[in-house]
Design a protein around this motif. Structure first.
Motif, PDB file in Angstrom:
ATOM      1  N   VAL A  23       0.833  -1.199   0.000  1.00  0.00           N
ATOM      2  CA  VAL A  23       0.000   0.000   0.000  1.00  0.00           C
ATOM      3  C   VAL A  23       0.869   1.250   0.000  1.00  0.00           C
ATOM      4  O   VAL A  23       0.588   2.214  -0.719  1.00  0.00           O
ATOM      5  CB  VAL A  23      -0.969  -0.021   1.212  1.00  0.00           C
ATOM      6  CG1 VAL A  23      -1.560   1.353   1.478  1.00  0.00           C
ATOM      7  CG2 VAL A  23      -2.067  -1.052   1.002  1.00  0.00           C
ATOM      8  N   TYR A  26       1.755   2.967  -3.294  1.00  0.00           N
ATOM      9  CA  TYR A  26       0.726   3.563  -4.146  1.00  0.00           C
ATOM     10  C   TYR A  26      -0.165   4.577  -3.437  1.00  0.00           C
ATOM     11  O   TYR A  26      -0.983   5.221  -4.076  1.00  0.00           O
ATOM     12  CB  TYR A  26      -0.140   2.462  -4.777  1.00  0.00           C
ATOM     13  CG  TYR A  26       0.629   1.731  -5.842  1.00  0.00           C
ATOM     14  CD1 TYR A  26       0.714   2.233  -7.132  1.00  0.00           C
ATOM     15  CD2 TYR A  26       1.316   0.566  -5.547  1.00  0.00           C
ATOM     16  CE1 TYR A  26       1.450   1.587  -8.108  1.00  0.00           C
ATOM     17  CE2 TYR A  26       2.055  -0.081  -6.509  1.00  0.00           C
ATOM     18  CZ  TYR A  26       2.122   0.427  -7.787  1.00  0.00           C
ATOM     19  OH  TYR A  26       2.864  -0.210  -8.750  1.00  0.00           O
ATOM     20  N   SER A 108      -0.404  -5.671   1.604  1.00  0.00           N
ATOM     21  CA  SER A 108      -0.199  -5.855   0.162  1.00  0.00           C
ATOM     22  C   SER A 108      -1.333  -5.189  -0.611  1.00  0.00           C
ATOM     23  O   SER A 108      -2.449  -5.051  -0.115  1.00  0.00           O
ATOM     24  CB  SER A 108      -0.113  -7.343  -0.196  1.00  0.00           C
ATOM     25  OG  SER A 108      -1.403  -7.889  -0.375  1.00  0.00           O
ATOM     26  N   ILE A 109      -1.027  -4.788  -1.822  1.00  0.00           N
ATOM     27  CA  ILE A 109      -2.013  -4.123  -2.662  1.00  0.00           C
ATOM     28  C   ILE A 109      -3.177  -5.066  -2.968  1.00  0.00           C
ATOM     29  O   ILE A 109      -4.313  -4.637  -3.142  1.00  0.00           O
ATOM     30  CB  ILE A 109      -1.350  -3.552  -3.938  1.00  0.00           C
ATOM     31  CG1 ILE A 109      -2.163  -2.408  -4.521  1.00  0.00           C
ATOM     32  CG2 ILE A 109      -1.098  -4.596  -4.962  1.00  0.00           C
ATOM     33  CD1 ILE A 109      -1.946  -1.120  -3.831  1.00  0.00           C
ATOM     34  N   ALA A 112      -5.401  -4.979   0.023  1.00  0.00           N
ATOM     35  CA  ALA A 112      -6.126  -3.702  -0.007  1.00  0.00           C
ATOM     36  C   ALA A 112      -7.293  -3.799  -0.990  1.00  0.00           C
ATOM     37  O   ALA A 112      -8.401  -3.350  -0.679  1.00  0.00           O
ATOM     38  CB  ALA A 112      -5.187  -2.562  -0.401  1.00  0.00           C
ATOM     39  N   ALA A 113      -7.059  -4.410  -2.145  1.00  0.00           N
ATOM     40  CA  ALA A 113      -8.133  -4.576  -3.132  1.00  0.00           C
ATOM     41  C   ALA A 113      -9.286  -5.380  -2.529  1.00  0.00           C
ATOM     42  O   ALA A 113     -10.459  -5.045  -2.735  1.00  0.00           O
ATOM     43  CB  ALA A 113      -7.596  -5.257  -4.388  1.00  0.00           C
ATOM     44  N   ILE A 136      -5.144   5.779   0.589  1.00  0.00           N
ATOM     45  CA  ILE A 136      -5.170   5.013  -0.652  1.00  0.00           C
ATOM     46  C   ILE A 136      -6.614   4.944  -1.114  1.00  0.00           C
ATOM     47  O   ILE A 136      -7.521   4.699  -0.324  1.00  0.00           O
ATOM     48  CB  ILE A 136      -4.529   3.619  -0.513  1.00  0.00           C
ATOM     49  CG1 ILE A 136      -4.363   2.989  -1.898  1.00  0.00           C
ATOM     50  CG2 ILE A 136      -5.298   2.734   0.444  1.00  0.00           C
ATOM     51  CD1 ILE A 136      -3.287   1.938  -1.975  1.00  0.00           C
ATOM     52  N   LEU A 138      -9.533   3.779  -4.195  1.00  0.00           N
ATOM     53  CA  LEU A 138      -9.818   2.703  -5.141  1.00  0.00           C
ATOM     54  C   LEU A 138      -9.082   2.946  -6.444  1.00  0.00           C
ATOM     55  O   LEU A 138      -8.510   2.041  -7.026  1.00  0.00           O
ATOM     56  CB  LEU A 138     -11.335   2.627  -5.367  1.00  0.00           C
ATOM     57  CG  LEU A 138     -11.854   1.545  -6.273  1.00  0.00           C
ATOM     58  CD1 LEU A 138     -11.393   0.164  -5.822  1.00  0.00           C
ATOM     59  CD2 LEU A 138     -13.367   1.592  -6.331  1.00  0.00           C
ATOM     60  N   ASP A 140      -6.235   4.471  -6.854  1.00  0.00           N
ATOM     61  CA  ASP A 140      -4.810   4.181  -6.660  1.00  0.00           C
ATOM     62  C   ASP A 140      -4.545   2.692  -6.854  1.00  0.00           C
ATOM     63  O   ASP A 140      -3.555   2.299  -7.468  1.00  0.00           O
ATOM     64  CB  ASP A 140      -4.348   4.586  -5.253  1.00  0.00           C
ATOM     65  CG  ASP A 140      -4.381   6.081  -5.008  1.00  0.00           C
ATOM     66  OD1 ASP A 140      -4.189   6.849  -5.970  1.00  0.00           O
ATOM     67  OD2 ASP A 140      -4.606   6.476  -3.845  1.00  0.00           O
ATOM     68  N   VAL A 141      -5.430   1.868  -6.303  1.00  0.00           N
ATOM     69  CA  VAL A 141      -5.266   0.415  -6.420  1.00  0.00           C
ATOM     70  C   VAL A 141      -5.421  -0.013  -7.876  1.00  0.00           C
ATOM     71  O   VAL A 141      -4.614  -0.781  -8.400  1.00  0.00           O
ATOM     72  CB  VAL A 141      -6.269  -0.331  -5.506  1.00  0.00           C
ATOM     73  CG1 VAL A 141      -6.236  -1.832  -5.755  1.00  0.00           C
ATOM     74  CG2 VAL A 141      -5.957  -0.033  -4.044  1.00  0.00           C
ATOM     75  N   ALA A 144      -2.432   0.710  -9.877  1.00  0.00           N
ATOM     76  CA  ALA A 144      -1.270  -0.120  -9.575  1.00  0.00           C
ATOM     77  C   ALA A 144      -1.209  -1.386 -10.432  1.00  0.00           C
ATOM     78  O   ALA A 144      -0.133  -1.821 -10.820  1.00  0.00           O
ATOM     79  CB  ALA A 144      -1.283  -0.515  -8.098  1.00  0.00           C
ATOM     80  N   PHE A 145      -2.341  -1.968 -10.754  1.00  0.00           N
ATOM     81  CA  PHE A 145      -2.329  -3.278 -11.400  1.00  0.00           C
ATOM     82  C   PHE A 145      -1.726  -3.320 -12.797  1.00  0.00           C
ATOM     83  O   PHE A 145      -0.999  -4.262 -13.101  1.00  0.00           O
ATOM     84  CB  PHE A 145      -3.722  -3.915 -11.344  1.00  0.00           C
ATOM     85  CG  PHE A 145      -4.001  -4.465  -9.979  1.00  0.00           C
ATOM     86  CD1 PHE A 145      -3.454  -5.664  -9.568  1.00  0.00           C
ATOM     87  CD2 PHE A 145      -4.766  -3.745  -9.073  1.00  0.00           C
ATOM     88  CE1 PHE A 145      -3.671  -6.149  -8.286  1.00  0.00           C
ATOM     89  CE2 PHE A 145      -4.992  -4.226  -7.792  1.00  0.00           C
ATOM     90  CZ  PHE A 145      -4.446  -5.437  -7.398  1.00  0.00           C
TER      91      PHE A 145
END
Length: 153
Positions: A23, A26, A108-109, A112-113, A136, A138, A140-141, A144-145
């Motif tokens: 997290v 991002y 971890s991202i 978070a998702a 953070i 939504l 931002d997540v 990231a992907f």
């Protein structure tokens, strides 16, 4: 009886652990924040100006006390329409969400998702040891992907 003999094998080298995407990599820092005594007018102006949908609310000591969002501002807009008042003088403290869920910067991202899916909210403050480090969202997540490599997936 048949015996199988495979002979001496070389031990496969241990692979280095795949680094986690966290997290803290991002999250947004340098946040726009509000105070409980700010007015909804001030919040709407800043949210519009900065093109954001919400922000943390902190007290005089810098402690997180809530979150204010566009949805919270709608409550005052509806009240203003009902009472025919074009100003929205209500205080942030009257409309902010006070049951704030937070995430750790070391989460971890992917976890978070999962939290975004489970709680159906748009932003989480990121806190460590009671200190607000960032936020953070939504988006931002989601952002990231596409940057993840196959080895970090």
């Amino acid at each position: 009886m048949v015996k199988s003999f495979q002979g001496v094998r070389m031990a496969e080298p241990k692979k280095a652990p795949i680094p986690q995407i966290l997290v803290k990599e991002y999250m947004s820092t340098g946040l726009i924040t509000f105070k409980p005594d700010d007015t909804i007018d001030q919040v709407m102006e800043m949210l519009t100006k900065r093109r954001i949908s919400g922000a943390p609310v902190i007290d005089a000591s810098g402690a997180l006390v809530g979150i204010i969002s566009e949805v919270d501002c709608l409550k005052e807009i509806i009240k203003g329409k009902y009472t025919n008042t074009p100003k929205f003088p209500a205080k942030v403290s009257e409309h902010m969400s006070i049951d704030v869920l937070t995430l750790s910067p070391d989460l971890s991202i992917f976890d978070a998702a999962s939290q975004f899916l489970e709680h159906k909210i748009r932003r989480f403050p990121v806190m460590k040891d009671g200190v607000l480090l960032g936020q953070i969202s939504l988006s931002d997540v989601i952002r990231a992907f596409p940057t993840l490599r196959q080895t970090t997936w």
